[in-house]
Design a protein around this motif. Structure first.
Motif, PDB file in Angstrom:
ATOM      1  N   ALA A  17       0.562  -0.962  -0.122  1.00 34.69           N
ATOM      2  CA  ALA A  17       0.217   0.046   0.209  1.00 34.69           C
ATOM      3  C   ALA A  17       0.881   1.080  -0.196  1.00 34.69           C
ATOM      4  O   ALA A  17       1.091   1.765  -0.786  1.00 34.69           O
ATOM      5  N   ALA A  18       1.989   0.993   0.977  1.00 32.75           N
ATOM      6  CA  ALA A  18       2.676   2.246   1.393  1.00 32.75           C
ATOM      7  C   ALA A  18       3.147   2.736  -0.794  1.00 32.75           C
ATOM      8  O   ALA A  18       3.600   3.086  -1.235  1.00 32.75           O
ATOM      9  N   ARG A  19       3.978   1.078  -1.661  1.00 30.85           N
ATOM     10  CA  ARG A  19       4.623   1.335  -2.151  1.00 30.85           C
ATOM     11  C   ARG A  19       3.389   2.464  -3.577  1.00 30.85           C
ATOM     12  O   ARG A  19       4.242   2.748  -3.833  1.00 30.85           O
ATOM     13  N   ARG A  20       2.519   1.601  -3.548  1.00 24.15           N
ATOM     14  CA  ARG A  20       1.259   2.098  -3.861  1.00 24.15           C
ATOM     15  C   ARG A  20       0.989   3.703  -4.291  1.00 24.15           C
ATOM     16  O   ARG A  20       0.968   4.519  -5.190  1.00 24.15           O
ATOM     17  N   GLY A  21       1.053   4.205  -2.734  1.00 30.67           N
ATOM     18  CA  GLY A  21       1.521   5.983  -2.712  1.00 30.67           C
ATOM     19  C   GLY A  21       2.402   5.899  -2.771  1.00 30.67           C
ATOM     20  O   GLY A  21       2.278   7.365  -3.696  1.00 30.67           O
ATOM     21  N   ARG A  22       3.477   5.740  -2.951  1.00 34.54           N
ATOM     22  CA  ARG A  22       4.734   6.699  -3.578  1.00 34.54           C
ATOM     23  C   ARG A  22       4.572   6.788  -4.903  1.00 34.54           C
ATOM     24  O   ARG A  22       4.480   8.088  -5.233  1.00 34.54           O
ATOM     25  N   VAL A  23       3.918   4.807  -5.838  1.00 35.07           N
ATOM     26  CA  VAL A  23       3.715   5.658  -7.514  1.00 35.07           C
ATOM     27  C   VAL A  23       2.934   6.346  -7.593  1.00 35.07           C
ATOM     28  O   VAL A  23       3.399   7.424  -8.297  1.00 35.07           O
ATOM     29  N   ASN A  24       1.531   6.678  -6.788  1.00 37.30           N
ATOM     30  CA  ASN A  24       0.664   7.135  -7.284  1.00 37.30           C
ATOM     31  C   ASN A  24       1.464   8.914  -7.670  1.00 37.30           C
ATOM     32  O   ASN A  24       0.566   9.326  -8.005  1.00 37.30           O
ATOM     33  N   SER A  25       1.418   9.409  -5.939  1.00 40.47           N
ATOM     34  CA  SER A  25       2.112   9.888  -6.252  1.00 40.47           C
ATOM     35  C   SER A  25       3.365  11.068  -6.954  1.00 40.47           C
ATOM     36  O   SER A  25       3.414  12.102  -7.305  1.00 40.47           O
ATOM     37  N   SER A  26       4.059  10.006  -7.328  1.00 40.16           N
ATOM     38  CA  SER A  26       5.299  10.241  -8.535  1.00 40.16           C
ATOM     39  C   SER A  26       4.672  10.537  -9.849  1.00 40.16           C
ATOM     40  O   SER A  26       4.442  11.607 -10.703  1.00 40.16           O
ATOM     41  N   ILE A  27       3.906   9.257 -10.681  1.00 38.26           N
ATOM     42  CA  ILE A  27       3.032  10.156 -11.279  1.00 38.26           C
ATOM     43  C   ILE A  27       2.177  10.908 -12.205  1.00 38.26           C
ATOM     44  O   ILE A  27       2.064  11.842 -12.293  1.00 38.26           O
ATOM     45  N   ASN A  28       1.687  11.763 -10.169  1.00 39.20           N
ATOM     46  CA  ASN A  28       0.850  12.668 -10.137  1.00 39.20           C
ATOM     47  C   ASN A  28       1.683  14.187 -10.168  1.00 39.20           C
ATOM     48  O   ASN A  28       1.284  14.747 -10.857  1.00 39.20           O
TER      49      ASN A  28
END
Length: 220
Positions: A17-28
């Motif tokens: 979940a933390a990884r997905r959060g970082r990924v989404n944050s970076s993409i945005n």
């Protein structure tokens, strides 16, 4: 005793979940450097930089063309005056043909500028795709944002440099041939040759610009 908070998976779900959060944050964050989050159109800064590509290319070539055109116009006037063709249809025809060449070159410059802008935008899109792929691999966001800024500027500079490295065509190099028919017709009608061969159908070219006009501004 049971382990708390891990759901029996040793915390893997939380880490994912933390990884997905970082990924989404970076993409945005990356997308925000390329597109307006509200309108999904290009950011104002990106739009301005792409428009600037066109301006830089046009500002490189248009002054050069304008200088060459002034030189060519003066040479044409002198050449027509030497042959007694000023003030008549020959002068009007010659001027129109010269203007046609100038218009064609202006369109060529505008086309080059647009091609350069499109090249810069296409390069930036490739950059964006690459950054998104890296973000999905959980690359550090700070590194990605730095790559985005550097890459966008590089795309702009490369497009401008590539376009400006090309030379303008020698717009006036064949002006003598271009106006040969005008001179021939005038000379035949006046019963004179002024340097032409006696055969009016001769392929000899009369160059109203000396022996040639190049884009460098030199008469060769």
């Amino acid at each position: 005793m049971g382990k708390g908070g891990g759901g029996g998976d040793g915390g893997a779900a939380e880490r994912e979940a933390a990884r997905r959060g970082r990924v989404n944050s970076s993409i945005n964050a990356i997308n925000g450097l390329f597109f307006d989050n509200g309108t999904k159109s290009l950011t104002s800064d990106r739009q301005a930089s792409l428009d600037d590509v066109q301006s830089k290319v046009e500002n490189k070539f248009l002054p050069e063309l304008q200088e060459d055109t002034l030189d060519a116009g003066r040479e044409l006037k002198f050449a027509l005056a030497r042959r007694g063709l000023l003030g008549g249809s020959a002068q009007s025809d010659a001027k129109q043909r010269l203007n046609d060449r100038v218009s064609d070159t202006e369109r060529d410059i505008s086309s080059r500028a647009l091609v350069a802008r499109n090249a810069a935008e296409s390069s930036q899109q490739s950059l964006l795709d690459n950054l998104i792929a890296q973000a999905q691999g959980d690359t550090n966001q700070g590194i990605l944002l730095n790559q985005a800024t550097v890459g966008q500027n590089a795309a702009i500079n490369n497009a401008v440099d590539s376009a400006n490295a090309q030379s303008l065509p020698n717009v006036f190099q064949d002006v003598g041939t271009l106006f040969k028919q005008i001179v021939d017709q005038q000379n035949v009608s006046n019963g004179i040759r002024q340097g032409l061969q006696s055969d009016p159908n001769s392929s000899t070219s009369i160059n109203l610009f000396g022996s040639g006009k190049t884009n460098s501004g030199n008469i060769t």
